[in-house]
Design an enzyme around this catalytic site. Sequence first.
Site, PDB file in Angstrom:
ATOM      1  N   LEU A 130      29.205  47.630  30.732  1.00 58.59           N
ATOM      2  CA  LEU A 130      29.139  47.675  32.192  1.00 58.59           C
ATOM      3  C   LEU A 130      30.484  48.056  32.806  1.00 58.59           C
ATOM      4  O   LEU A 130      30.568  48.937  33.647  1.00 58.59           O
ATOM      5  CB  LEU A 130      28.680  46.305  32.721  1.00 58.59           C
ATOM      6  CG  LEU A 130      28.658  46.107  34.236  1.00 58.59           C
ATOM      7  CD1 LEU A 130      27.637  47.034  34.887  1.00 58.59           C
ATOM      8  CD2 LEU A 130      28.344  44.646  34.588  1.00 58.59           C
ATOM      9  N   GLU A 132      34.370  49.258  33.723  1.00 62.86           N
ATOM     10  CA  GLU A 132      35.255  50.407  33.598  1.00 62.86           C
ATOM     11  C   GLU A 132      36.628  49.999  34.112  1.00 62.86           C
ATOM     12  O   GLU A 132      36.784  48.945  34.733  1.00 62.86           O
ATOM     13  CB  GLU A 132      34.700  51.598  34.386  1.00 62.86           C
ATOM     14  CG  GLU A 132      33.328  52.045  33.901  1.00 62.86           C
ATOM     15  CD  GLU A 132      32.760  53.230  34.682  1.00 62.86           C
ATOM     16  OE1 GLU A 132      33.492  53.802  35.523  1.00 62.86           O
ATOM     17  OE2 GLU A 132      31.578  53.573  34.455  1.00 62.86           O
ATOM     18  N   ALA A 135      36.387  49.573  37.647  1.00 62.25           N
ATOM     19  CA  ALA A 135      35.141  48.928  38.074  1.00 62.25           C
ATOM     20  C   ALA A 135      34.903  47.705  37.199  1.00 62.25           C
ATOM     21  O   ALA A 135      34.078  47.723  36.299  1.00 62.25           O
ATOM     22  CB  ALA A 135      33.965  49.904  37.982  1.00 62.25           C
ATOM     23  N   GLY A 136      35.699  46.665  37.470  1.00 64.27           N
ATOM     24  CA  GLY A 136      35.550  45.418  36.745  1.00 64.27           C
ATOM     25  C   GLY A 136      34.736  44.449  37.582  1.00 64.27           C
ATOM     26  O   GLY A 136      33.512  44.418  37.514  1.00 64.27           O
ATOM     27  N   SER A 137      35.418  43.681  38.448  1.00 68.19           N
ATOM     28  CA  SER A 137      34.696  42.802  39.361  1.00 68.19           C
ATOM     29  C   SER A 137      33.815  43.606  40.315  1.00 68.19           C
ATOM     30  O   SER A 137      32.741  43.152  40.719  1.00 68.19           O
ATOM     31  CB  SER A 137      35.681  41.932  40.150  1.00 68.19           C
ATOM     32  OG  SER A 137      36.364  41.044  39.293  1.00 68.19           O
ATOM     33  N   THR A 163      32.933  44.337  24.116  1.00 70.55           N
ATOM     34  CA  THR A 163      33.001  43.360  23.032  1.00 70.55           C
ATOM     35  C   THR A 163      32.190  43.832  21.833  1.00 70.55           C
ATOM     36  O   THR A 163      31.053  44.281  21.971  1.00 70.55           O
ATOM     37  CB  THR A 163      32.486  42.003  23.513  1.00 70.55           C
ATOM     38  OG1 THR A 163      33.207  41.622  24.689  1.00 70.55           O
ATOM     39  CG2 THR A 163      32.662  40.935  22.438  1.00 70.55           C
ATOM     40  N   ARG A 273      48.944  10.251  14.071  1.00 66.19           N
ATOM     41  CA  ARG A 273      50.341  10.446  14.481  1.00 66.19           C
ATOM     42  C   ARG A 273      50.973   9.115  14.900  1.00 66.19           C
ATOM     43  O   ARG A 273      50.444   8.400  15.747  1.00 66.19           O
ATOM     44  CB  ARG A 273      50.384  11.444  15.646  1.00 66.19           C
ATOM     45  CG  ARG A 273      51.760  11.664  16.248  1.00 66.19           C
ATOM     46  CD  ARG A 273      52.696  12.370  15.320  1.00 66.19           C
ATOM     47  NE  ARG A 273      53.917  12.796  16.002  1.00 66.19           N
ATOM     48  CZ  ARG A 273      55.005  13.198  15.392  1.00 66.19           C
ATOM     49  NH1 ARG A 273      55.049  13.249  14.066  1.00 66.19           N
ATOM     50  NH2 ARG A 273      56.060  13.578  16.084  1.00 66.19           N
ATOM     51  N   GLY A 345      51.848  17.597  20.784  1.00 68.42           N
ATOM     52  CA  GLY A 345      53.291  17.742  20.954  1.00 68.42           C
ATOM     53  C   GLY A 345      53.773  19.088  20.441  1.00 68.42           C
ATOM     54  O   GLY A 345      53.083  20.100  20.548  1.00 68.42           O
ATOM     55  N   GLU A 369      32.485  38.326  31.757  1.00 64.18           N
ATOM     56  CA  GLU A 369      31.180  38.135  32.420  1.00 64.18           C
ATOM     57  C   GLU A 369      31.349  37.608  33.841  1.00 64.18           C
ATOM     58  O   GLU A 369      30.563  36.799  34.334  1.00 64.18           O
ATOM     59  CB  GLU A 369      30.260  37.248  31.585  1.00 64.18           C
ATOM     60  CG  GLU A 369      29.861  37.945  30.297  1.00 64.18           C
ATOM     61  CD  GLU A 369      28.493  37.556  29.784  1.00 64.18           C
ATOM     62  OE1 GLU A 369      27.619  37.218  30.604  1.00 64.18           O
ATOM     63  OE2 GLU A 369      28.312  37.613  28.567  1.00 64.18           O
TER      64      GLU A 369
END
Length: 385
Positions: A130, A132, A135-137, A163, A273, A345, A369
């Site tokens: 989907l 680019e 063109a993400g959000s 992915t 620990r 730690g 997503e």
Amino acid sequence: MNDPSFDVYRLTEEHDLLRQAVRQLAEDKIAPRAAEVDATEEFPWDIYAALRKADLHAVHIPAEYGGAGADAIATCIVIEEVARACAASSLIPAVNKLGTTPLLLAGSEELKRQILPRVASGEAMISYALSEREAGSDAAAMRTRAVRDGDSWVLNGTKCWITNAGVSTYYTVMAVTDPTKGPKGISAFVVHADDPGFSVGTKEHKLGIKGSPTHEIHFEDCAIPADRIIGEPGTGFTLALRTLDHTRLTIGAQAVGIAAGALDAARAYVKERQQFGRPVAEFQGVQFMLADMAMHTESARQMVYVGAAKAERGDPDLTFISAAAKCLASDVAMSVTTDAVQLFGGYGYTRDFPVERMMRDAKITQIYEGTNQIQRMVMARQLLK
């Protein structure tokens, strides 16, 4: 209390048995490899083979297409338990669901039977394309084009952040078919890795989930058969949003799994620990941290399962609950893994222990997503419409 509206979801004996089976496989086959997968940044083919042998690589595919026919809660349990050991490996079942959901929602019967059995058997994997660079959000601003040419559609453009690109055989691709119609001019297609004009491009070198390859993919006069369109022309963007309503829950499940793994590691460590002559677990400040980590992880788990039940039923508030579950669970994963590193730690900051990997892996769940800022926008629009 017999009103069915109170029955938000119910875990069955089958769900419990499934969790036990996946956890055993994850502890035996996946957890021992997680650090190496992260270090080498290579796709874990041996883990894929183990998931495939156990029929856990794409459990959501219906039985009529050769799949296990698992419900949405069972699918989330599988992803959660794999992510508890290795977040990158959990993207095998998660992305197979992401790539196939548009087909299950809107694909022709012929197209379903062409592709789903191969994914169900493990012969093939499928990815989702989907996003680019610009063109993400704002996914509707995509520029990848698809033009009808006789018995073919011809695609040109580039998708990014894909992915499992390079290991998948199929790609569900959103492309503009009518640039005059904005979001209503976007359509969905299935592209095969062997289609002429398709190529896998630059690999991203990421903070986490390194065993899941992320690449650009390119289309240069990539001609595909006309029947590989999913649904009707112009319905692709709506289909993409409907898909995310279902699959954001799998990201929530992944986030819950990461948080659960970090909590387990931290709980075991503070019992062993010693500081000031006694186990760190005896200090109240540490106990409060663990209590909060467990409380928030369980809260996120419950919301993901509620969302999965709503997805299974097709409830009208699925859009809100899936955005809320993904947002809450990913924020919890980031918080819990950060606290786990703190409880370890200085050792938590090293690769000798798994919590630093889990912290790095958790971050992506707040981004892909739909960023959590976008999730809050989705929720607000649902509340105000």
